[in-house]
Design a protein around this motif. Structure first.
Motif, PDB file in Angstrom:
ATOM      1  N   LEU A 103     -42.018   9.604 -19.478  1.00 55.12           N
ATOM      2  CA  LEU A 103     -42.188  10.004 -17.750  1.00 55.12           C
ATOM      3  C   LEU A 103     -40.971   9.685 -17.178  1.00 55.12           C
ATOM      4  O   LEU A 103     -40.739  10.577 -16.036  1.00 55.12           O
ATOM      5  CB  LEU A 103     -43.160   8.911 -18.103  1.00 55.12           C
ATOM      6  CG  LEU A 103     -43.378   8.623 -16.671  1.00 55.12           C
ATOM      7  CD1 LEU A 103     -43.890   9.832 -15.509  1.00 55.12           C
ATOM      8  CD2 LEU A 103     -44.399   7.058 -16.079  1.00 55.12           C
ATOM      9  N   ALA A 104     -40.549   8.316 -17.493  1.00 55.33           N
ATOM     10  CA  ALA A 104     -38.660   8.507 -16.484  1.00 55.33           C
ATOM     11  C   ALA A 104     -37.745   9.384 -15.819  1.00 55.33           C
ATOM     12  O   ALA A 104     -37.622   9.503 -14.893  1.00 55.33           O
ATOM     13  CB  ALA A 104     -37.534   7.300 -17.005  1.00 55.33           C
ATOM     14  N   PRO A 105     -37.674  10.598 -16.619  1.00 59.28           N
ATOM     15  CA  PRO A 105     -36.898  11.216 -16.296  1.00 59.28           C
ATOM     16  C   PRO A 105     -37.404  12.483 -15.296  1.00 59.28           C
ATOM     17  O   PRO A 105     -36.427  12.699 -14.660  1.00 59.28           O
ATOM     18  CB  PRO A 105     -36.410  12.776 -17.043  1.00 59.28           C
ATOM     19  CG  PRO A 105     -36.509  11.323 -18.986  1.00 59.28           C
ATOM     20  CD  PRO A 105     -37.801  10.542 -18.467  1.00 59.28           C
ATOM     21  N   GLY A 106     -39.019  12.726 -15.171  1.00 60.03           N
ATOM     22  CA  GLY A 106     -39.091  13.421 -14.697  1.00 60.03           C
ATOM     23  C   GLY A 106     -39.787  12.322 -12.765  1.00 60.03           C
ATOM     24  O   GLY A 106     -39.681  13.023 -12.208  1.00 60.03           O
ATOM     25  N   VAL A 107     -39.684  11.180 -13.185  1.00 65.10           N
ATOM     26  CA  VAL A 107     -39.828  10.622 -12.118  1.00 65.10           C
ATOM     27  C   VAL A 107     -38.571  10.015 -11.266  1.00 65.10           C
ATOM     28  O   VAL A 107     -38.714  10.300  -9.678  1.00 65.10           O
ATOM     29  CB  VAL A 107     -40.018   9.168 -12.536  1.00 65.10           C
ATOM     30  CG1 VAL A 107     -40.381   7.870 -11.426  1.00 65.10           C
ATOM     31  CG2 VAL A 107     -41.388   8.952 -12.944  1.00 65.10           C
ATOM     32  N   HIS A 108     -37.690   9.833 -11.699  1.00 68.28           N
ATOM     33  CA  HIS A 108     -36.075  10.261 -11.366  1.00 68.28           C
ATOM     34  C   HIS A 108     -35.463  11.288 -10.904  1.00 68.28           C
ATOM     35  O   HIS A 108     -35.548  11.492  -9.382  1.00 68.28           O
ATOM     36  CB  HIS A 108     -34.878  10.284 -12.125  1.00 68.28           C
ATOM     37  CG  HIS A 108     -35.203   8.359 -12.615  1.00 68.28           C
ATOM     38  ND1 HIS A 108     -34.870   7.767 -14.384  1.00 68.28           N
ATOM     39  CD2 HIS A 108     -35.996   7.095 -12.349  1.00 68.28           C
ATOM     40  CE1 HIS A 108     -35.393   6.947 -14.200  1.00 68.28           C
ATOM     41  NE2 HIS A 108     -35.922   6.481 -13.261  1.00 68.28           N
ATOM     42  N   ALA A 109     -36.230  13.027 -11.491  1.00 72.04           N
ATOM     43  CA  ALA A 109     -35.999  13.620 -10.743  1.00 72.04           C
ATOM     44  C   ALA A 109     -36.786  14.244  -9.273  1.00 72.04           C
ATOM     45  O   ALA A 109     -36.354  14.783  -8.368  1.00 72.04           O
ATOM     46  CB  ALA A 109     -36.054  14.650 -11.684  1.00 72.04           C
ATOM     47  N   ARG A 110     -37.975  13.435  -9.355  1.00 69.54           N
ATOM     48  CA  ARG A 110     -39.045  13.589  -7.711  1.00 69.54           C
ATOM     49  C   ARG A 110     -38.651  12.639  -6.720  1.00 69.54           C
ATOM     50  O   ARG A 110     -39.457  12.217  -5.689  1.00 69.54           O
ATOM     51  CB  ARG A 110     -40.430  13.707  -8.957  1.00 69.54           C
ATOM     52  CG  ARG A 110     -40.375  14.687  -9.246  1.00 69.54           C
ATOM     53  CD  ARG A 110     -41.634  14.365 -10.164  1.00 69.54           C
ATOM     54  NE  ARG A 110     -42.417  15.816 -11.136  1.00 69.54           N
ATOM     55  CZ  ARG A 110     -41.643  16.241 -11.976  1.00 69.54           C
ATOM     56  NH1 ARG A 110     -40.847  15.928 -12.732  1.00 69.54           N
ATOM     57  NH2 ARG A 110     -42.966  17.220 -12.893  1.00 69.54           N
ATOM     58  N   GLY A 111     -37.221  12.039  -7.530  1.00 68.82           N
ATOM     59  CA  GLY A 111     -37.319  11.531  -6.429  1.00 68.82           C
ATOM     60  C   GLY A 111     -37.780   9.454  -6.118  1.00 68.82           C
ATOM     61  O   GLY A 111     -37.928   9.015  -5.134  1.00 68.82           O
ATOM     62  N   ALA A 112     -38.294   9.784  -7.228  1.00 70.60           N
ATOM     63  CA  ALA A 112     -39.631   8.305  -6.789  1.00 70.60           C
ATOM     64  C   ALA A 112     -38.419   7.636  -8.490  1.00 70.60           C
ATOM     65  O   ALA A 112     -37.717   7.360  -8.583  1.00 70.60           O
ATOM     66  CB  ALA A 112     -40.501   8.661  -7.657  1.00 70.60           C
ATOM     67  N   ARG A 113     -39.318   5.977  -8.009  1.00 67.86           N
ATOM     68  CA  ARG A 113     -38.843   4.605  -8.275  1.00 67.86           C
ATOM     69  C   ARG A 113     -39.645   4.345  -9.532  1.00 67.86           C
ATOM     70  O   ARG A 113     -41.370   4.400  -9.252  1.00 67.86           O
ATOM     71  CB  ARG A 113     -38.310   3.609  -7.774  1.00 67.86           C
ATOM     72  CG  ARG A 113     -38.047   2.963  -8.566  1.00 67.86           C
ATOM     73  CD  ARG A 113     -37.813   1.291  -7.752  1.00 67.86           C
ATOM     74  NE  ARG A 113     -36.794   2.081  -6.046  1.00 67.86           N
ATOM     75  CZ  ARG A 113     -35.752   1.107  -6.533  1.00 67.86           C
ATOM     76  NH1 ARG A 113     -35.545   0.022  -7.011  1.00 67.86           N
ATOM     77  NH2 ARG A 113     -35.225   1.570  -5.028  1.00 67.86           N
ATOM     78  N   LEU A 114     -39.759   3.893 -10.467  1.00 66.92           N
ATOM     79  CA  LEU A 114     -40.445   3.767 -11.692  1.00 66.92           C
ATOM     80  C   LEU A 114     -40.101   2.134 -12.224  1.00 66.92           C
ATOM     81  O   LEU A 114     -38.784   1.664 -12.705  1.00 66.92           O
ATOM     82  CB  LEU A 114     -40.309   4.168 -13.064  1.00 66.92           C
ATOM     83  CG  LEU A 114     -41.017   4.077 -14.777  1.00 66.92           C
ATOM     84  CD1 LEU A 114     -42.006   4.181 -14.189  1.00 66.92           C
ATOM     85  CD2 LEU A 114     -40.643   4.577 -15.694  1.00 66.92           C
ATOM     86  N   VAL A 115     -41.440   1.502 -12.555  1.00 67.80           N
ATOM     87  CA  VAL A 115     -40.913   0.241 -12.320  1.00 67.80           C
ATOM     88  C   VAL A 115     -41.944  -0.753 -13.384  1.00 67.80           C
ATOM     89  O   VAL A 115     -43.443  -0.340 -12.733  1.00 67.80           O
ATOM     90  CB  VAL A 115     -41.086  -1.432 -11.567  1.00 67.80           C
ATOM     91  CG1 VAL A 115     -40.859  -2.085 -11.426  1.00 67.80           C
ATOM     92  CG2 VAL A 115     -40.028  -0.646  -9.963  1.00 67.80           C
ATOM     93  N   ALA A 116     -41.784  -0.960 -14.236  1.00 68.51           N
ATOM     94  CA  ALA A 116     -42.906  -2.303 -15.677  1.00 68.51           C
ATOM     95  C   ALA A 116     -42.702  -3.096 -15.254  1.00 68.51           C
ATOM     96  O   ALA A 116     -41.980  -3.717 -14.684  1.00 68.51           O
ATOM     97  CB  ALA A 116     -42.146  -1.645 -16.961  1.00 68.51           C
ATOM     98  N   VAL A 117     -44.476  -3.757 -14.949  1.00 68.71           N
ATOM     99  CA  VAL A 117     -44.646  -5.084 -13.855  1.00 68.71           C
ATOM    100  C   VAL A 117     -45.450  -6.501 -15.989  1.00 68.71           C
ATOM    101  O   VAL A 117     -46.083  -5.616 -16.281  1.00 68.71           O
ATOM    102  CB  VAL A 117     -45.534  -4.636 -13.163  1.00 68.71           C
ATOM    103  CG1 VAL A 117     -45.849  -6.173 -12.805  1.00 68.71           C
ATOM    104  CG2 VAL A 117     -44.551  -4.706 -11.935  1.00 68.71           C
ATOM    105  N   SER A 118     -45.165  -7.420 -15.725  1.00 68.05           N
ATOM    106  CA  SER A 118     -45.732  -8.256 -16.812  1.00 68.05           C
ATOM    107  C   SER A 118     -45.849  -9.653 -15.945  1.00 68.05           C
ATOM    108  O   SER A 118     -44.794  -9.862 -15.226  1.00 68.05           O
ATOM    109  CB  SER A 118     -45.381  -7.857 -17.797  1.00 68.05           C
ATOM    110  OG  SER A 118     -45.524  -9.131 -18.557  1.00 68.05           O
ATOM    111  N   PRO A 119     -46.346  -9.978 -16.484  1.00 67.98           N
ATOM    112  CA  PRO A 119     -46.374 -11.612 -15.885  1.00 67.98           C
ATOM    113  C   PRO A 119     -45.324 -12.640 -16.684  1.00 67.98           C
ATOM    114  O   PRO A 119     -45.073 -13.834 -16.395  1.00 67.98           O
ATOM    115  CB  PRO A 119     -47.921 -12.334 -15.920  1.00 67.98           C
ATOM    116  CG  PRO A 119     -48.678 -11.505 -16.816  1.00 67.98           C
ATOM    117  CD  PRO A 119     -47.933 -10.012 -16.909  1.00 67.98           C
TER     118      PRO A 119
END
Length: 224
Positions: A98-114
């Motif tokens: 997922l991450a390579p495609g997200v970055h290639a599309r100019g988006a940001r990926l963040v994983a979130v946990s409490p």
């Protein structure tokens, strides 16, 4: 490369060999109950505004949610905690698929946990993740989005008996965790994709997430 479904099927098969019948039953019954209750739950929907929140990047400290989506689409992946076996399958998979495609599309990926930030560093370093891992203090954002759950009585008893109460594992002092969920948020802060997985052994594949980002790039706001 196998899908997440295939990887979780392998994990479940391994547990059938190594876990006691009682442990398997408790785990599966909690997951089944959460699936059954999802339809009655008020939860985030496509078209909702994500609103304001402050996350704590495990590496860089506090960051405002609106800053994360201000420059382009944001993909939020809610996961349970750094030691969760299923999360340790899902996050590296997302890093590869997922991450390579997200970055290639100019988006940001963040994983979130409490989980508290100093304990979240572990999962990012263990897998060399290319995306940010952030703490949602007190599950504030996840609870507002309606994607949290609490251990049922049987799961609490099993965790205490094993010496691993989740309140201690996460450092939060509570039994509340997020259901694994994926949101795509546009730069205006509107949710354009929302997928909630009450069964943490059944998570969102990369394809629909990337398809949503492609739709946003073409100006199609009717995505889900």
């Amino acid at each position: 490369m196998s899908s997440l479904i295939e990887k979780f099927q392998s994990l479940e098969a391994e547990r059938e060999k190594s876990w006691s019948p009682d442990a398997l039953r408790v785990n599966r019954e909690q997951r089944q109950r959460l699936v059954a209750e999802l339809g009655d739950r008020r939860r985030v929907q496509v078209g909702d505004a994500i609103g304001q929140a402050t996350l704590i990047d495990a590496a860089d400290g506090p960051v405002a949610l609106d800053r994360l989506h201000a420059e382009g689409p944001l993909v939020l992946i809610f996961f349970r905690f750094a030691g969760c076996p299923a999360c340790n399958i899902a996050l590296p998979h997302y890093d590869r698929e997922l991450a390579p495609g997200v970055h290639a599309r100019g988006a940001r990926l963040v994983a979130v946990s409490p989980q508290v930030p100093d304990r979240l560093v572990e999962i990012r370093e263990r897998h060399g993740l290319s995306f940010a891992v952030a703490s949602d203090p007190g599950n504030a954002l996840a609870a507002r989005l309606g994607v949290t759950y609490e251990y049922d009585e049987a799961s609490r008893a099993a965790a205490i008996a094993a010496g691993r109460p989740i309140s201690d594992v996460t450092g939060t002092g509570t039994w509340e965790l997020p259901m694994p969920s994926v949101l795509v948020v546009d730069r205006e802060g509107i949710v354009r994709f929302a997928d909630i997985s009450p069964d943490w052994m059944d998570r969102t594949e990369a394809g629909p997430i990337l398809a949503t980002l492609d739709a946003l790039a073409t100006g199609d706001r009717k995505v889900a």
